[in-house]
Each structure stands twice: as structure tokens, then as C-alpha cells.
Scaffold this motif. Structure first.
Motif, short mmCIF file in Angstrom:
data_model
loop_
_atom_site.label_atom_id
_atom_site.label_comp_id
_atom_site.label_asym_id
_atom_site.label_seq_id
_atom_site.Cartn_x
_atom_site.Cartn_y
_atom_site.Cartn_z
N VAL A 114 5.92 14.68 -7.27
CA VAL A 114 6.78 15.57 -7.27
C VAL A 114 7.30 16.01 -8.03
N VAL A 115 7.59 14.74 -8.98
CA VAL A 115 7.99 15.26 -10.20
C VAL A 115 8.00 16.30 -11.03
N ARG A 116 6.44 16.71 -10.99
CA ARG A 116 5.74 17.57 -12.05
C ARG A 116 5.99 19.01 -11.31
N GLY A 117 6.03 18.73 -9.71
CA GLY A 117 6.41 19.79 -8.87
C GLY A 117 4.85 20.21 -8.61
N PRO A 137 -2.08 9.55 -15.07
CA PRO A 137 0.04 8.80 -15.64
C PRO A 137 0.65 10.53 -16.16
N LEU A 138 1.84 10.25 -16.27
CA LEU A 138 2.67 10.99 -17.19
C LEU A 138 2.17 11.49 -18.16
N GLU A 176 0.57 -1.36 -0.33
CA GLU A 176 0.12 0.26 -0.02
C GLU A 176 1.39 0.75 -0.23
N PHE A 177 2.00 1.59 1.03
CA PHE A 177 2.99 2.21 0.85
C PHE A 177 3.28 2.79 -0.83
N ARG A 178 4.01 1.66 -1.03
CA ARG A 178 4.74 1.82 -2.59
C ARG A 178 3.87 2.21 -3.69
N VAL A 179 2.02 1.79 -3.55
CA VAL A 179 1.40 2.66 -4.58
C VAL A 179 0.96 3.80 -4.66
N ILE A 180 1.00 4.06 -3.05
CA ILE A 180 0.79 5.31 -2.53
C ILE A 180 2.26 6.82 -2.74
N LEU A 181 3.40 6.13 -2.67
CA LEU A 181 4.78 6.73 -2.90
C LEU A 181 5.21 6.72 -4.52
N ASP A 182 4.11 5.77 -5.08
CA ASP A 182 4.33 5.60 -6.25
C ASP A 182 3.97 6.67 -7.15
N ILE A 183 2.82 7.33 -6.70
CA ILE A 183 1.15 8.19 -6.66
C ILE A 183 2.11 9.62 -6.27
N TYR A 184 3.24 9.60 -5.49
CA TYR A 184 2.83 11.00 -4.57
C TYR A 184 4.72 11.30 -5.53
N SER A 185 5.87 9.84 -6.29
CA SER A 185 6.51 10.81 -6.77
C SER A 185 6.32 11.55 -8.31
N ARG A 186 5.27 10.48 -8.77
CA ARG A 186 5.01 11.29 -10.16
C ARG A 186 4.08 12.69 -9.78
#
Length: 94
Positions: free
Chosen positions: A19-22, A88-89, A7-17
Motif C-alpha cells: 500500500v505504501v508503494r502504491g 522488503p522495502l 497470521e493476520f498480522r503477518v498478512i497485513l504487514d506485507i499488505y501495508s508495505r
């Protein structure tokens, strides 16, 4: 109540996208006996943009996505609860 590793991996995957977008810059994780909370911030000193909660419901769990104190989505499945923010990006040419 805690988020599982998956669950944490799924949340951090979305969070990191985001963050990349700023768009997102900080997060906080909290846990009580009844709820696990992942809060997402634009700035560290602001109120959270979104909160993702995992709560006990009967013998299972329920996930909830909230913004500005309002529930945006509830589901027994984390991925369904995150659909309003899971975009998605997109590739762009420079």
C-alpha cells in the motif's frame, strides 16, 4: 476456518508495505467452513491480484498463494506461502 491473530498480522504487514508503494489499494476477507481467504486488489472493482487461503489439511492447515486462478505457492507455513510477494522495502535517496 479463520486466520489467527498472528497470521493476520503477518498478512497485513506485507499488505501495508505494498500500500505504501502504491501497488495495492484494497482487500477483502472471507471465510467458509473449509477455507479462510484474504484477497488483495489493485482497484476495488477489479478481480483480485492475489488470494491467500488457509485450508484444512488432515489435522492441520495448508496455506496457498494464488494469482489469476493459478496456485503460486503452497505450504504448511504461512510465511513460506507468502515468499513470492514478501519483498522488503528499499531505501532510495531523493
Amino acid at each position: 476456518v479463520f486466520f489467527s491473530r498472528d497470521e493476520f498480522r503477518v498478512i497485513l504487514d506485507i499488505y501495508s508495505r505494498y500500500v505504501v508503494r502504491g501497488e495495492w489499494r484494497d482487500y477483502a476477507v472471507d471465510s467458509t467452513a473449509q477455507r479462510a481467504i484474504f484477497s488483495i486488489f489493485k482497484h476495488s472493482y477489479d478481480a483480485p491480484l492475489f488470494t491467500i487461503s488457509k485450508m484444512r489439511k488432515g489435522k492441520g492447515f495448508e496455506f496457498q498463494l494464488s494469482a489469476n486462478g493459478q496456485v503460486l505457492k503452497r505450504s504448511r507455513y504461512l510465511i513460506n506461502a507468502l515468499k513470492p510477494v514478501d519483498r522488503p522495502l528499499k531505501l532510495t535517496e531523493v
